[in-house]
Design a protein around this motif. Structure first.
Motif, PDB file in Angstrom:
ATOM      1  N   PRO A 184      -8.152   5.950 -36.954  1.00 16.28           N
ATOM      2  CA  PRO A 184      -7.630   6.891 -37.934  1.00 16.28           C
ATOM      3  C   PRO A 184      -6.331   7.583 -37.529  1.00 16.28           C
ATOM      4  CG  PRO A 184      -9.266   7.996 -36.615  1.00 16.28           C
ATOM      5  CD  PRO A 184      -9.048   6.620 -36.000  1.00 16.28           C
ATOM      6  N   ILE A 185      -5.684   7.122 -36.447  1.00 13.77           N
ATOM      7  CA  ILE A 185      -4.556   7.861 -35.907  1.00 13.77           C
ATOM      8  C   ILE A 185      -3.326   7.815 -36.811  1.00 13.77           C
ATOM      9  CG2 ILE A 185      -3.577   5.965 -34.550  1.00 13.77           C
ATOM     10  CD1 ILE A 185      -3.015   8.001 -32.329  1.00 13.77           C
ATOM     11  N   HIS A 230      -8.378  13.555 -36.658  1.00 19.00           N
ATOM     12  CA  HIS A 230      -7.826  12.261 -37.076  1.00 19.00           C
ATOM     13  C   HIS A 230      -8.646  11.667 -38.220  1.00 19.00           C
ATOM     14  CE1 HIS A 230      -5.580  11.375 -33.035  1.00 19.00           C
ATOM     15  NE2 HIS A 230      -4.845  12.088 -33.875  1.00 19.00           N
ATOM     16  N   LEU A 231      -9.954  11.807 -38.140  1.00 22.00           N
ATOM     17  CA  LEU A 231     -10.815  11.319 -39.215  1.00 22.00           C
ATOM     18  C   LEU A 231     -10.474  12.011 -40.533  1.00 22.00           C
ATOM     19  CD1 LEU A 231     -14.180  11.349 -37.228  1.00 22.00           C
ATOM     20  CD2 LEU A 231     -12.986   9.293 -38.007  1.00 22.00           C
ATOM     21  N   ILE A 232     -10.275  13.320 -40.474  1.00 21.50           N
ATOM     22  CA  ILE A 232      -9.958  14.080 -41.680  1.00 21.50           C
ATOM     23  C   ILE A 232      -8.626  13.642 -42.269  1.00 21.50           C
ATOM     24  CG2 ILE A 232      -9.440  16.389 -42.568  1.00 21.50           C
ATOM     25  CD1 ILE A 232     -11.359  17.472 -40.385  1.00 21.50           C
ATOM     26  N   THR A 233      -7.599  13.513 -41.428  1.00 19.51           N
ATOM     27  CA  THR A 233      -6.275  13.149 -41.941  1.00 19.51           C
ATOM     28  C   THR A 233      -6.222  11.719 -42.462  1.00 19.51           C
ATOM     29  OG1 THR A 233      -5.523  12.545 -39.709  1.00 19.51           O
ATOM     30  CG2 THR A 233      -5.092  14.801 -40.444  1.00 19.51           C
ATOM     31  N   ALA A 234      -7.165  10.881 -42.039  1.00 16.34           N
ATOM     32  CA  ALA A 234      -7.211   9.507 -42.542  1.00 16.34           C
ATOM     33  C   ALA A 234      -8.060   9.369 -43.794  1.00 16.34           C
ATOM     34  CB  ALA A 234      -7.746   8.567 -41.458  1.00 16.34           C
ATOM     35  N   GLU A 242     -29.246   5.076 -44.338  1.00 14.55           N
ATOM     36  CA  GLU A 242     -27.916   5.611 -44.599  1.00 14.55           C
ATOM     37  C   GLU A 242     -27.502   6.646 -43.563  1.00 14.55           C
ATOM     38  OE1 GLU A 242     -25.757   6.442 -48.693  1.00 14.55           O
ATOM     39  OE2 GLU A 242     -27.073   8.128 -48.167  1.00 14.55           O
ATOM     40  N   ASN A 243     -28.411   7.519 -43.184  1.00 15.88           N
ATOM     41  CA  ASN A 243     -28.065   8.561 -42.217  1.00 15.88           C
ATOM     42  C   ASN A 243     -27.980   8.024 -40.796  1.00 15.88           C
ATOM     43  OD1 ASN A 243     -29.196  11.566 -40.773  1.00 15.88           O
ATOM     44  ND2 ASN A 243     -27.430  11.490 -42.142  1.00 15.88           N
ATOM     45  N   ASN A 244     -28.355   6.762 -40.613  1.00 13.39           N
ATOM     46  CA  ASN A 244     -28.206   6.093 -39.316  1.00 13.39           C
ATOM     47  C   ASN A 244     -26.926   5.282 -39.244  1.00 13.39           C
ATOM     48  OD1 ASN A 244     -30.504   7.163 -38.256  1.00 13.39           O
ATOM     49  ND2 ASN A 244     -31.770   5.345 -38.572  1.00 13.39           N
ATOM     50  N   ILE A 245     -25.997   5.579 -40.138  1.00  9.35           N
ATOM     51  CA  ILE A 245     -24.653   4.996 -40.104  1.00  9.35           C
ATOM     52  C   ILE A 245     -23.691   6.131 -39.755  1.00  9.35           C
ATOM     53  CG2 ILE A 245     -22.849   3.822 -41.405  1.00  9.35           C
ATOM     54  CD1 ILE A 245     -25.086   2.739 -43.255  1.00  9.35           C
ATOM     55  N   ILE A 246     -22.908   5.941 -38.698  1.00  2.00           N
ATOM     56  CA  ILE A 246     -21.998   6.986 -38.224  1.00  2.00           C
ATOM     57  C   ILE A 246     -20.580   6.427 -38.155  1.00  2.00           C
ATOM     58  CG2 ILE A 246     -21.444   8.597 -36.367  1.00  2.00           C
ATOM     59  CD1 ILE A 246     -24.382   8.363 -35.446  1.00  2.00           C
ATOM     60  N   ILE A 247     -19.672   6.983 -38.942  1.00  2.00           N
ATOM     61  CA  ILE A 247     -18.246   6.662 -38.851  1.00  2.00           C
ATOM     62  C   ILE A 247     -17.661   7.578 -37.777  1.00  2.00           C
ATOM     63  CG2 ILE A 247     -16.057   6.597 -40.101  1.00  2.00           C
ATOM     64  CD1 ILE A 247     -17.812   6.487 -42.710  1.00  2.00           C
ATOM     65  N   TRP A 248     -16.952   7.011 -36.800  1.00  2.00           N
ATOM     66  CA  TRP A 248     -16.536   7.850 -35.676  1.00  2.00           C
ATOM     67  C   TRP A 248     -15.226   7.398 -35.049  1.00  2.00           C
ATOM     68  CZ3 TRP A 248     -16.252   6.181 -30.459  1.00  2.00           C
ATOM     69  CH2 TRP A 248     -16.729   4.883 -30.232  1.00  2.00           C
ATOM     70  N   TYR A 289     -18.102  11.924 -37.724  1.00  2.00           N
ATOM     71  CA  TYR A 289     -17.632  12.978 -36.818  1.00  2.00           C
ATOM     72  C   TYR A 289     -16.983  12.331 -35.594  1.00  2.00           C
ATOM     73  CZ  TYR A 289     -22.279  12.022 -34.775  1.00  2.00           C
ATOM     74  OH  TYR A 289     -23.396  11.417 -34.255  1.00  2.00           O
ATOM     75  N   GLY A 290     -16.253  13.166 -34.847  1.00  2.00           N
ATOM     76  CA  GLY A 290     -15.563  12.691 -33.670  1.00  2.00           C
ATOM     77  C   GLY A 290     -16.236  13.130 -32.387  1.00  2.00           C
ATOM     78  N   THR A 291     -15.796  12.514 -31.296  1.00  2.00           N
ATOM     79  CA  THR A 291     -16.265  12.949 -29.984  1.00  2.00           C
ATOM     80  C   THR A 291     -15.785  14.372 -29.707  1.00  2.00           C
ATOM     81  OG1 THR A 291     -16.157  10.670 -29.202  1.00  2.00           O
ATOM     82  CG2 THR A 291     -16.278  12.395 -27.529  1.00  2.00           C
ATOM     83  N   GLU A 292     -14.537  14.628 -30.018  1.00  2.00           N
ATOM     84  CA  GLU A 292     -13.976  15.968 -29.876  1.00  2.00           C
ATOM     85  C   GLU A 292     -13.729  16.552 -31.263  1.00  2.00           C
ATOM     86  OE1 GLU A 292     -10.719  16.371 -27.102  1.00  2.00           O
ATOM     87  OE2 GLU A 292     -11.315  14.544 -26.056  1.00  2.00           O
TER      88      GLU A 292
END
Length: 372
Positions: free
Chosen positions: A126-127, A165-169, A153-159, A183-186
């Motif tokens: 997502p950078i 970066h996720l938000i801006t993408a 569905e809740n066992n799918i994680i976009i990261w 969610y992100g690591t940080e």
């Protein structure tokens, strides 16, 4: 056993060797020392799809000596005003999975890689913001396949590494107990202090709090059981290109700036992080978003004149083969636009081939190109 020695507990279960990654300490010198003994070779390995088929009972296994297969699905005219048509992306996704697996239904194709018990992490890139990141339309075309395979569905994680970066993408964060999580690591997940990659092939002046160690994201080590790598096809001003290997490696660990300066250019770190059992054992599939690609200014280029509509998705289980194909495409585009090739920088791809992550030789790669 010293702190720099690998600590492995191997559990036998139904004839398979399973690593308890909570007991892994992995370093650059131990990688070279132990890879011949197989410690660095657990997981899907060179013929990743073959190993995975055996593990979950799929058929149509590949024969030894077969070429490494990369599937390229094209849909001409898919991009409209800078955005892809979601229905066309879904057709491309379905055809790519059918071709890769030899299956005829969505459920069968995705069950070749995932089970209802899996928690699946979709690792995106997502950078590059809205213009040059993994497109939500591509991720949205993956989710129905996972659900058809029985993944909740809740066992799918976009990261990725950073939540902002996720938000801006274009990916809204969701840490809740319903819906697809994102969610992100940080700052959310954090890093696992017990599982790390240690390397002294770096610029020691750029080392951060963890010194010569790069800690793995807890998303990798604790939150997910399986990972789909969904990078973008683009050049990288330091590493030459960032497709499967670079996207996966540097999104999964911290303390990465130390690997960027000359003479390293992210090599061998990009390859060796991907070979770490904590990461390698969970990678099931690579799907490259090449609907739009970039030949100069990546990874976060705003130069629209160096982007082009490639209009393809690439599928495979061999990240080295996919990256080699991507490198050839990007360098061809650079040559056509009077830019120097980036192959002299992208040494991490050849390194990944040498340490057994996949096939680097173009003569041993079969590129299957289809139009839908």
């Amino acid at each position: 056993m010293g702190d720099d020695e690998p600590k492995l507990r191997i559990i036998c279960f139904s004839g398979r060797k399973i690593i308890n990654t909570k007991d892994i300490h992995f370093s650059r010198r131990n990688f070279l020392k132990h890879s011949a003994l197989g410690i660095a070779g657990f997981g899907l390995g060179l013929k990743g799809f073959e190993g995975l088929q055996w593990a979950i009972g799929a058929d149509n296994q590949a024969s030894p000596g077969d070429k490494s297969k990369v599937i390229a699905i094209k849909s001409g005219g898919i991009m409209r005003n800078g955005k892809p048509e979601p229905e066309a992306v879904q057709r491309m996704m379905d055809e790519g999975m059918f071709t890769l697996t030899g299956k005829k239904t969505t459920a069968e194709a995705w069950r070749a890689f995932f089970t209802p018990d899996d928690v699946v992490g979709i690792k995106i890139n997502p950078i590059g913001g809205i213009k040059l990141s993994t497109r939500p339309e591509v991720v949205n075309a993956i989710i129905p396949g996972l659900k058809a395979a029985g993944v909740k569905e809740n066992n799918i994680i976009i990261w990725d590494r950073f939540s902002y970066h996720l938000i801006t993408a274009g990916y809204p964060l969701n840490k809740g107990s319903s819906g697809v999580r994102c969610y992100g690591t940080e700052p959310t997940a954090g890093y696992d202090k017990e599982i790390y990659y240690e390397s002294f092939d770096d610029d020691y002046k750029l080392r951060q709090d963890d010194g010569a160690r790069s800690l793995f994201s807890t998303i990798v080590t604790q939150h997910v059981t399986a990972i789909i790598n969904v990078p973008v096809m683009k050049d990288h001003g330091i590493a030459g290109v960032t497709v499967c290997l670079k996207n996966l490696a540097f999104g999964a660990i911290n303390n990465t700036p130390r690997f960027h300066p000359s003479p390293y250019f992210c090599d061998p770190a990009s390859a060796e992080v991907c070979a770490h059992p904590a990461l390698k054992d969970k990678i099931r599939l690579h799907i490259v978003d090449a609907l739009q690609a970039c030949f100069e200014g990546g990874p976060a280029s705003m130069k629209t004149w160096t982007m082009w509509n490639e209009e393809r998705l690439f599928f495979g289980t061999d990240p080295v083969a996919i990256d080699r194909v991507g490198l050839e495409i990007i360098d061809k585009k650079r040559k056509a636009n009077n830019y120097m090739p980036v192959s002299q920088k992208a040494k991490h791809i050849a390194t990944a081939g040498r340490i057994g992550l996949g096939v680097y030789d173009m003569n041993a790669i079969e590129l299957v190109e289809l139009n839908v």
